[in-house]
Design an enzyme around this catalytic site. Structure first.
Site, mmCIF file in Angstrom:
data_model
loop_
_atom_site.group_PDB
_atom_site.id
_atom_site.type_symbol
_atom_site.label_atom_id
_atom_site.label_comp_id
_atom_site.label_asym_id
_atom_site.label_seq_id
_atom_site.Cartn_x
_atom_site.Cartn_y
_atom_site.Cartn_z
ATOM 1 N N HIS A 190 114.778 -11.433 22.456
ATOM 2 C CA HIS A 190 115.374 -10.096 22.459
ATOM 3 C C HIS A 190 115.770 -9.747 21.033
ATOM 4 C CE1 HIS A 190 117.500 -6.601 24.121
ATOM 5 N NE2 HIS A 190 118.370 -6.821 23.154
ATOM 6 N N CYS A 191 115.279 -8.608 20.560
ATOM 7 C CA CYS A 191 115.532 -8.190 19.181
ATOM 8 C C CYS A 191 116.528 -7.041 19.175
ATOM 9 C CB CYS A 191 114.231 -7.767 18.515
ATOM 10 S SG CYS A 191 114.436 -7.236 16.798
#
Length: 369
Positions: A190-191
């Site tokens: 997850h960015c």
């Protein structure tokens, strides 16, 4: 339900969608766009701030480069041609960066579909090599088509991986993201900088975003180096001198970090790993199932089928992100669990068959026996 979670929202100006349900303009001019986010709000303050920071960073570096370097070259008669070349290169890199950034933000990384083959009520008959064999036996007896094996990754007991939060079975390489509150297909990580997960459908855009961001910063550092060296000899306003030094320093730091980050993700791509799979293999030391099919196929799995479009933000990889072909002998890890289960079930089956085929007991001698 299909249009509500799709990247494109179909609507009409009358306030109702073409499907007859309330449209996005029924009360406010607002388009709901949650993608893989389930039962949670995507654009919260904590999610918006990193995205705004990235946009501000891009605009700051670009404006300094244009104001204090490119315009000076374009206005100079001696270096006008050099200014044209550098302007074209830098703006092309910036254009690709911006497109990849917004595509990485807006593209759904992919989530498990809410179809019957992935739901809890149906999947126990399709969940693993063991249960697939049992379902096949039942299907053959009923005259139906045997179900296909949907996964290679199973638990130690042979059962399929199940997400307690999504109440769905997980495909191979799928993991649950607590921020998106959803199971993401071939999840990498997850960015927060794109307020999105990097998954099967937007992995290419994220990879190219890192590539063009690092290349743009490195190009700015190299092209602005003569301008930065000239500030010690030329008279200029302190604000201009500070802006040039600030832009060079910011570009050098970001270019160095992004280059290392891109090299790491390139290595992962060539190994057919995701960041989560790399961390799992490093922490546990287990070999696990490999999806490595050679350099060319590994690159195609991320950048798409057409080599001429690998560096363009289009032509994503083929497939649905639900089924992946494991390599060679490691694809039979689930089958090894099947054999273990068969060995455990053979004594029980033998006893059941013996009891079913035993003759009827009628006399005293037979009863004693």
């Amino acid at each position: 339900a299909v249009f509500r979670h799709s990247p494109l929202c179909v609507f009409s100006f009358s306030g109702e969608s073409f499907l007859g349900s309330p449209g996005p303009f029924s009360s406010h001019v607002l388009i709901e766009y949650k993608m893989a986010f389930k039962s949670c709000e995507r654009w919260t303050i904590s999610n918006v701030l990193p995205v705004l920071f990235v946009i501000g960073l891009i605009f700051t570096i670009w404006s300094i480069h244009v104001r204090y370097h490119l315009l000076q070259l374009l206005l100079s008669k001696e270096q006008h041609s050099l200014g044209l070349v550098e302007t074209v290169i830098s703006q092309l890199l910036l254009l690709h960066l911006v497109i990849c950034f917004f595509r990485a933000v807006r593209t759904d990384p992919g989530s498990v579909p809410e179809t019957e083959e992935w739901m809890e009520e149906i999947l126990p008959a399709f969940s693993s090599p063991v249960t697939t064999r049992r379902a096949g036996q039942r299907a053959s007896r009923a005259g139906r088509e045997e179900p296909k094996l949907l996964c290679n990754e199973v638990k130690h007991n042979g059962d399929r991986r199940f997400c307690q939060k999504c109440v769905q079975y997980k495909p191979d390489r799928c993991h649950h993201c607590r921020v998106c509150n959803s199971c993401i297909l071939r999840m990498d990580h997850h960015c927060p900088w794109i307020a999105n997960c990097v998954g099967f459908k937007n992995h290419k855009y994220f990879f190219l975003l890192v590539l063009y961001s690092g290349a743009n910063c490195c190009f700015i550092v190299l092209s602005m180096w003569p301008t930065a060296c000239s500030i010690a000899e030329e008279e200029m306003h302190p604000h201009d001198r500070f802006a040039i030094i600030f832009g060079m320093t910011l570009s050098a730091i970001m270019g160095s970090l992004l280059s290392v980050f891109w090299a790491f993700h390139t290595w992962l791509m060539l190994k057919a790993w995701t960041t989560i799979e790399f961390c799992e293999k490093r922490s546990t030391g287990a070999v696990g199932i490999s999806y490595d099919h050679g350099l060319y196929e590994n690159i195609r799995a991320v950048l798409g089928p057409n080599p001429f479009l690998w560096l363009l933000p289009c032509s994503p990889p083929l497939g649905d992100g639900l089924v992946f072909q494991a390599r060679g002998a490691q694809a039979s890890l689930g089958e090894s669990l099947l054999r273990e289960k068969q060995q455990e079930e053979e004594p029980e089956k033998a006893v059941g068959v013996k009891e079913a085929m035993s003759p009827e007991v009628t006399g005293k001698k037979e009863a004693a026996a």
